[in-house]
Scaffold this motif. Sequence first.
Motif, PDB file in Angstrom:
ATOM      1  N   ALA A   1      35.468  -8.384   3.763  1.00 49.90           N
ATOM      2  CA  ALA A   1      35.122  -7.260   2.889  1.00 49.90           C
ATOM      3  C   ALA A   1      34.018  -7.650   1.911  1.00 49.90           C
ATOM      4  O   ALA A   1      33.097  -6.863   1.651  1.00 49.90           O
ATOM      5  CB  ALA A   1      36.363  -6.790   2.132  1.00 49.90           C
ATOM      6  N   ALA A   2      34.102  -8.857   1.366  1.00 50.60           N
ATOM      7  CA  ALA A   2      33.080  -9.301   0.415  1.00 50.60           C
ATOM      8  C   ALA A   2      31.726  -9.434   1.086  1.00 50.60           C
ATOM      9  O   ALA A   2      30.674  -9.153   0.477  1.00 50.60           O
ATOM     10  CB  ALA A   2      33.497 -10.627  -0.214  1.00 50.60           C
ATOM     11  N   THR A   3      31.718  -9.860   2.332  1.00 55.41           N
ATOM     12  CA  THR A   3      30.453 -10.010   3.051  1.00 55.41           C
ATOM     13  C   THR A   3      29.818  -8.651   3.321  1.00 55.41           C
ATOM     14  O   THR A   3      28.592  -8.496   3.206  1.00 55.41           O
ATOM     15  CB  THR A   3      30.686 -10.790   4.356  1.00 55.41           C
ATOM     16  OG1 THR A   3      31.189 -12.095   4.027  1.00 55.41           O
ATOM     17  CG2 THR A   3      29.399 -10.941   5.145  1.00 55.41           C
ATOM     18  N   ILE A   4      30.624  -7.654   3.659  1.00 50.19           N
ATOM     19  CA  ILE A   4      30.088  -6.301   3.813  1.00 50.19           C
ATOM     20  C   ILE A   4      29.515  -5.816   2.483  1.00 50.19           C
ATOM     21  O   ILE A   4      28.432  -5.224   2.428  1.00 50.19           O
ATOM     22  CB  ILE A   4      31.176  -5.336   4.307  1.00 50.19           C
ATOM     23  CG1 ILE A   4      31.608  -5.720   5.726  1.00 50.19           C
ATOM     24  CG2 ILE A   4      30.671  -3.890   4.285  1.00 50.19           C
ATOM     25  CD1 ILE A   4      32.818  -4.952   6.231  1.00 50.19           C
ATOM     26  N   ALA A   5      30.232  -6.079   1.396  1.00 48.20           N
ATOM     27  CA  ALA A   5      29.752  -5.672   0.074  1.00 48.20           C
ATOM     28  C   ALA A   5      28.387  -6.272  -0.216  1.00 48.20           C
ATOM     29  O   ALA A   5      27.474  -5.589  -0.714  1.00 48.20           O
ATOM     30  CB  ALA A   5      30.758  -6.083  -1.000  1.00 48.20           C
ATOM     31  N   LEU A   6      28.217  -7.545   0.101  1.00 47.25           N
ATOM     32  CA  LEU A   6      26.946  -8.212  -0.174  1.00 47.25           C
ATOM     33  C   LEU A   6      25.844  -7.781   0.790  1.00 47.25           C
ATOM     34  O   LEU A   6      24.663  -7.849   0.450  1.00 47.25           O
ATOM     35  CB  LEU A   6      27.132  -9.727  -0.132  1.00 47.25           C
ATOM     36  CG  LEU A   6      27.771 -10.284  -1.406  1.00 47.25           C
ATOM     37  CD1 LEU A   6      28.316 -11.685  -1.180  1.00 47.25           C
ATOM     38  CD2 LEU A   6      26.764 -10.279  -2.556  1.00 47.25           C
ATOM     39  N   THR A   7      26.201  -7.319   1.959  1.00 46.99           N
ATOM     40  CA  THR A   7      25.207  -6.738   2.852  1.00 46.99           C
ATOM     41  C   THR A   7      24.630  -5.463   2.239  1.00 46.99           C
ATOM     42  O   THR A   7      23.427  -5.194   2.342  1.00 46.99           O
ATOM     43  CB  THR A   7      25.832  -6.420   4.223  1.00 46.99           C
ATOM     44  OG1 THR A   7      26.327  -7.634   4.797  1.00 46.99           O
ATOM     45  CG2 THR A   7      24.819  -5.801   5.164  1.00 46.99           C
TER      46      THR A   7
END
Length: 287
Positions: free
Chosen positions: A154-160
């Motif tokens: 989820a955090a990686t999607i947020a940073l994308t």
Amino acid sequence: MRNRPLIFLGLGLILAAAVGGGIAWYRDGAPSAPPEAVAGPAAPEPAPDLLPLPPEMPRIADGPDYDRCLTLLRNDPDEAMRFAQAWDATGGGDGARHCIALAMIGLGEAERAAERLERLGNGSRAGGIARAQVFGQAAQAWMIAGDANRAYGAATIALTLSPQDAELLVDRSVILAALRRFNEALEDLDAALAIEPERAEAWVLRAAALRRLDRVDQAVQAVERALVLAPDNVEGLLERGILRQLRGDVAGAQTDWRRAIELAPDSMAADLAHQNLELSEMGPSRR
């Protein structure tokens, strides 16, 4: 500096997740593992009864009903849930769904909340920054639920969606540390500090990650930088005490831990400092 996303993991929780093993205690000149009580939890504990919310939360909707629901969340998640469900039944849309998910966290249903937040982030027509914050909230909810792998996703999607968000970078570094991926955690912290070089919490976390990589001298430099920026940062004092203990400066370590307890006696950092202090005062022969 923008306020943190909805759920504070609390830097005490963050530090406990990041440092994991706590102090390396010494017997007969050799390091030994500390008692489990000092190590801290491997992942954040369940949410408390009331959500610790920042003064302003990221918004995925507007209007008086949304404002009211977010206000209720601060003190009464049960009432916020009732209000949000009634609002959702009459077409509340993204705002109602957001409030329902947040209320679930306050009611101890972090896993269900995380799943709802991810669905909301995927389906919302809001802008990328708002959706990034929702995925960031989902990541924090997954951490509260004890699922660091889902939190990382989820955090990686947020940073994308929002790659220059220092808050999200710090949050993902915490998740990476919980997964024991300390080199990657350092990369996120360095990126966050390139954006906001005076973010004390990031310097503390950087020190903890460096310590776990046995880069103690660099860890000391990082925590000293944190305490120049924020002399009363209790997590920084906890971490510096750990590093001083590792270097054989027991008196200095005890001074830092006592100060952390004095500044924030009810915090997780103070609890860890108290346990470390008690063990250090026993002396090697009694540990």
